[in-house]
Design a protein around this motif. Structure first.
Motif, short mmCIF file in Angstrom:
data_model
loop_
_atom_site.label_atom_id
_atom_site.label_comp_id
_atom_site.label_asym_id
_atom_site.label_seq_id
_atom_site.Cartn_x
_atom_site.Cartn_y
_atom_site.Cartn_z
N ASP A 1 0.83 -1.20 0.00
CA ASP A 1 0.00 0.00 0.00
C ASP A 1 0.87 1.25 0.00
OD1 ASP A 1 -2.46 1.25 -0.11
OD2 ASP A 1 -2.71 1.34 2.06
N GLY A 2 1.97 1.22 0.75
CA GLY A 2 2.87 2.37 0.74
C GLY A 2 3.45 2.63 -0.64
N LEU A 3 3.86 1.56 -1.31
CA LEU A 3 4.41 1.69 -2.65
C LEU A 3 3.35 2.19 -3.63
CD1 LEU A 3 6.98 1.26 -4.29
CD2 LEU A 3 6.26 -1.10 -4.68
N ARG A 4 2.14 1.70 -3.48
CA ARG A 4 1.04 2.13 -4.36
C ARG A 4 0.79 3.64 -4.22
NH1 ARG A 4 -2.55 -0.62 -2.20
NH2 ARG A 4 -2.55 -2.47 -3.53
N GLN A 5 0.80 4.12 -2.98
CA GLN A 5 0.57 5.55 -2.76
C GLN A 5 1.71 6.38 -3.32
OE1 GLN A 5 -2.14 6.95 -1.44
NE2 GLN A 5 -2.78 6.00 0.48
N GLY A 6 2.95 5.92 -3.13
CA GLY A 6 4.09 6.66 -3.66
C GLY A 6 4.06 6.74 -5.18
N ALA A 7 3.71 5.64 -5.83
CA ALA A 7 3.61 5.63 -7.28
C ALA A 7 2.50 6.54 -7.76
CB ALA A 7 3.38 4.21 -7.78
N LYS A 8 1.41 6.60 -7.01
CA LYS A 8 0.27 7.44 -7.39
C LYS A 8 0.64 8.92 -7.38
CE LYS A 8 -4.63 8.22 -6.30
NZ LYS A 8 -5.00 8.06 -7.72
N ILE A 9 1.45 9.31 -6.41
CA ILE A 9 1.90 10.71 -6.38
C ILE A 9 2.70 11.03 -7.63
CG2 ILE A 9 3.49 12.30 -5.21
CD1 ILE A 9 2.61 11.17 -2.58
N MET A 10 3.58 10.12 -8.03
CA MET A 10 4.39 10.36 -9.22
C MET A 10 3.54 10.40 -10.49
SD MET A 10 7.53 10.94 -8.63
CE MET A 10 8.91 10.69 -7.50
N GLU A 11 2.56 9.55 -10.57
CA GLU A 11 1.74 9.48 -11.78
C GLU A 11 0.75 10.64 -11.89
OE1 GLU A 11 -0.07 5.64 -11.74
OE2 GLU A 11 1.67 4.64 -12.58
N ASP A 12 0.24 11.11 -10.75
CA ASP A 12 -0.82 12.12 -10.77
C ASP A 12 -0.30 13.55 -10.79
OD1 ASP A 12 -2.53 10.01 -10.68
OD2 ASP A 12 -3.24 10.33 -8.63
N ARG A 13 0.98 13.77 -10.54
CA ARG A 13 1.48 15.14 -10.45
C ARG A 13 1.26 15.88 -11.77
NH1 ARG A 13 7.90 14.12 -11.30
NH2 ARG A 13 7.63 12.19 -12.44
#
Length: 721
Positions: free
Chosen positions: A352-364
């Motif tokens: 879940d932590g990795l998923r959230q971190g990736a989401k920040i990178m993708e959504d910026r």
């Protein structure tokens, strides 16, 4: 007995938290009772200038222990959250809690906003918590405190809120009490202001890098032997490709022409988007979490105003603690407050932590030239994700990483996740897998005191990226020459079907980084002629500052042809890299044997490799890399002495070594990141520089205080000879 502090409490008639201004309370505030605990606060550990005392050195440890004296005075004179002074008349409202510790009101209100309901200093649980809000006497559930004629229109007036009854044990660790709802899309990243963004090209944003040359990317080639007989055809002939990143792309110090002194170059660097994904499970409680906060404080203080940082914290679930925002003075202070609010509890949901971190990178919405994720964990992932095929218990982290298309605008290069396995109980296999899939490195932090140095080494590289999306192309000049294997480690490589062309995707390079690749070819016999043209090497990459594509072509690779048979010595450069590849392959074989329960076989593989290396030309010449490889292989043998030792540290040590050699990039291994260690053959000057700063903050030596300034404003000094 007559202090105004006690008068305020008597006037209120309540035993509750009180907001008190230093302008209105007398100096006898210092007469308060001694602190109930001498335990040092996590916030104090966050301070880069905190007092540290060095324990006596022993053969096995040179760890640091904390000074107990600071905890008694820091809460009185210094806000333990922002670490700034709480002097009278400085214009900041002061909050004094029921446990008698004081903080800036806006700091503790922000702390509570992030879900913390305990004192950051003594860890006492509060019955009332401070909230910052508008001045309205009619607010439901909030009370106005105005005991000593504070102005009614004070915008920072204290607002208290009594905590509701504690939840049952079954829901106690479900998450912070006042956790805000996460947005469905993380497109709230702070904009890259044009004026700030242009800061990259200003000399005040330059990282001092010491070098003797100032060049662009350079390409060198070395053949296995310089000459071969005309009448002989050679199979599996090895050619070494050596790629070196620029040390600087700007200027040298003017007026410095003394050849005896090293040249010092100021290098404008690319700004960074950094997401840190931090484990705050129950096993991180205590010293681990305190040192993690301090390490994060070091990272925050060394990011520039055009760098952006986001923080993800995970335990049983993950939450975005801090959105992606620029590390201006305000952003830095808010980031420090957010990190200090961390409390350890719950399980370990790495996925879940990795998923959230990736989401920040993708959504910026906007992107800095360099992007990276740092992931730290000390435990086994108790929440896994699978792809629905094969082993259902095997996590498939690839599904959680940022998409290359979204991450790098269809270039195919991924956003690297640099993972850090902390302690003896972390899941080294999963952490190594995550880094390997994403193009990042895996570091093994064996002892608690090394965590800040490990982070420092990593960001020392990230803050010196001078080459983006580097790709190397190898082309045979003679149609009779065909490419065999490409020894490229973990870098994606391929050979065309006709075996005339080969490609290696390298990605980003830090300043001064070097990459070596071995290419196997066939060399045909020559009927006539004194030399044979073999290969042509070229590379393309993007300049992260100018955004321009650069194409470079190296010199054509040729081999001399002679009539007589000559006994040529193998090139030391080629021999050295062949040893590196052989050692890495032995490490992989030993790991496989150990995982299958054959520790004796694993040790034998490593021992045989050491014997083979000792007979090579480069080893006999005491080549630095070969000496380091032998020391590393010996260390791995010792960490396979028993199943218990292997499980506790051997596996992680080997995986970190494999990560370092496969990417040819420095990783933290074991209990040391010392630049003088032979194991740190891939450290760059910028990494060493950042490590020096980190170690100076830990030692708090007055002679090294100049290093405590942020990296983006550090004034270059001559490197000692």
């Amino acid at each position: 007995m007559g202090s105004k502090w006690r008068k305020v409490k008597l006037a209120l008639g309540l035993n509750m938290c009180v907001y008190s201004s230093r302008n209105h309370l007398a100096d006898d505030d210092d007469e308060a009772s001694p602190q109930p605990s001498e335990r040092r606060s996590d916030a104090a550990l966050l301070s880069p200038s905190g007092d540290w005392v060095t324990a006596p050195s022993t053969p096995s440890s040179n760890r640091l222990r904390l000074s107990k004296s600071l905890s008694r005075s820091s809460s009185k004179k210094t806000c333990s959250i922002c670490l700034a002074s709480m002097r009278r008349g400085d214009g900041h409202a002061i909050f004094t809690a029921e446990c008698s510790h004081s903080f800036h009101f806006h700091c503790i209100a922000s702390n509570v906003k992030h879900g913390n309901q305990i004192c950051p200093v003594c860890r006492a649980k509060w019955k009332e918590i401070p909230l910052q809000g508008p001045n309205s006497d009619t607010q439901v559930g909030k009370a106005r405190i105005n005991p000593v004629d504070w102005p009614q229109d004070n915008a920072a007036m204290t607002v208290l809120r009594r905590l509701p009854p504690r939840r049952s044990d079954s829901t106690r660790h479900a998450g912070p009490l006042f956790q805000t709802l996460e947005p469905s899309v993380f497109n709230d990243d702070e904009a890259l202001d044009d004026e700030i963004h242009s800061f990259e090209k200003n000399t005040s944003n330059m990282l001092p890098i010491y070098c003797d040359d100032v060049t662009k990317v350079t390409i060198k080639t070395f053949t296995e032997v310089p000459a071969a007989p005309q009448s002989s055809a050679l199979e599996n002939f090895t050619v070494l490709l050596h790629i070196k990143a620029p040390c600087s792309n700007s200027w040298l110090n003017p007026g410095k022409n003394d050849a005896s002194l090293p040249q010092i170059s100021h290098t404008p660097r690319a700004s960074v988007d950094l997401v840190t994904v931090l484990d705050i499970s129950g096993s991180m409680a205590g010293t681990k979490l305190a040192l993690l906060k301090r390490a994060m404080g070091f990272v925050i203080q060394n990011l520039g105003p055009n760098d952006r940082l986001a923080v993800i914290a995970f335990s049983s679930t993950a939450r975005r603690l801090f959105p992606l925002r620029r590390m201006s003075e305000t952003g830095r202070q808010l980031a420090l407050q957010a990190v200090n609010s961390l409390v350890a509890n719950g399980g370990t949901n790495i996925a879940d932590g990795l998923r959230q971190g990736a989401k920040i990178m993708e959504d910026r919405r906007e992107k800095n030239p360099v992007a990276s994720i740092i992931l730290l964990s000390d435990g086994q992932d108790t929440y896994t994700v699978t792809n629905g095929v094969g082993n259902q218990n095997q996590p498939n982290y690839q599904l959680l990483l940022p998409s290359p298309v979204l991450a790098e605008e269809s270039s195919g290069f991924k956003i690297p996740v640099h993972t850090f396995g902390f302690g003896a109980d972390h899941d080294a296999s999963s952490m190594h897998s995550i880094s390997e899939i994403s193009g990042g490195t895996f570091s093994f932090i064996e002892t608690e005191g090394v965590i800040q140095d490990a982070f420092a080494q990593c960001i020392g590289g990230l803050l010196s990226v001078l080459v983006k999306n580097l790709q190397v192309k190898i082309e045979s000049v003679d149609p009779r020459i065909h490419l065999g294997f490409l020894k490229a480690g973990s870098y994606p490589s391929r050979v065309s079907p006709d075996q005339r062309n080969g490609y290696i995707d390298i990605g980003d390079l830090y300043a001064d980084e070097e990459r070596d690749f071995l290419v196997s070819i066939n060399v045909p016999a020559e009927v006539s002629g004194n030399e044979t043209s073999l290969l042509r090497v070229m590379c393309t990459y993007s300049d992260p500052l100018t955004k321009e594509m650069v194409t470079l072509e190296g010199e054509e690779v040729r081999i001399e042809r002679t009539e007589a048979v000559m006994q040529e010595n193998v090139s030391i450069e080629v021999d050295r890299q062949q040893n590196r590849v052989q050692a890495a392959e032995a490490m992989a074989q030993a790991r496989t044997a150990a995982e299958n329960g054959d520790l004796a076989g694993a040790v034998s593989v490593l021992e045989n490799c050491r014997k083979d290396l000792s007979e090579t030309a480069s080893a006999k010449s005491q080549d630095k890399l070969c000496v380091a490889l032998d020391a590393e292989l010996k260390e791995m043998q010792e960490r396979m002495a028993s199943r218990h030792v292997y499980e506790a540290s051997g596996r992680a040590y080997i995986l970190s070594g494999l990560s370092s050699h496969s990417w040819q990039r420095a990783t933290a291994r074991g209990d040391s990141t010392d630049g003088s260690s032979l194991l740190q053959v891939y450290q760059t000057p910028s990494m060493v520089e950042m490590l020096t700063r980190s170690q100076a903050t830990l030692l708090a030596s007055p002679s090294t205080q100049r290093i405590l300034r942020p990296v983006w404003s550090f004034a270059a000094q001559p490197k000692p000879r």
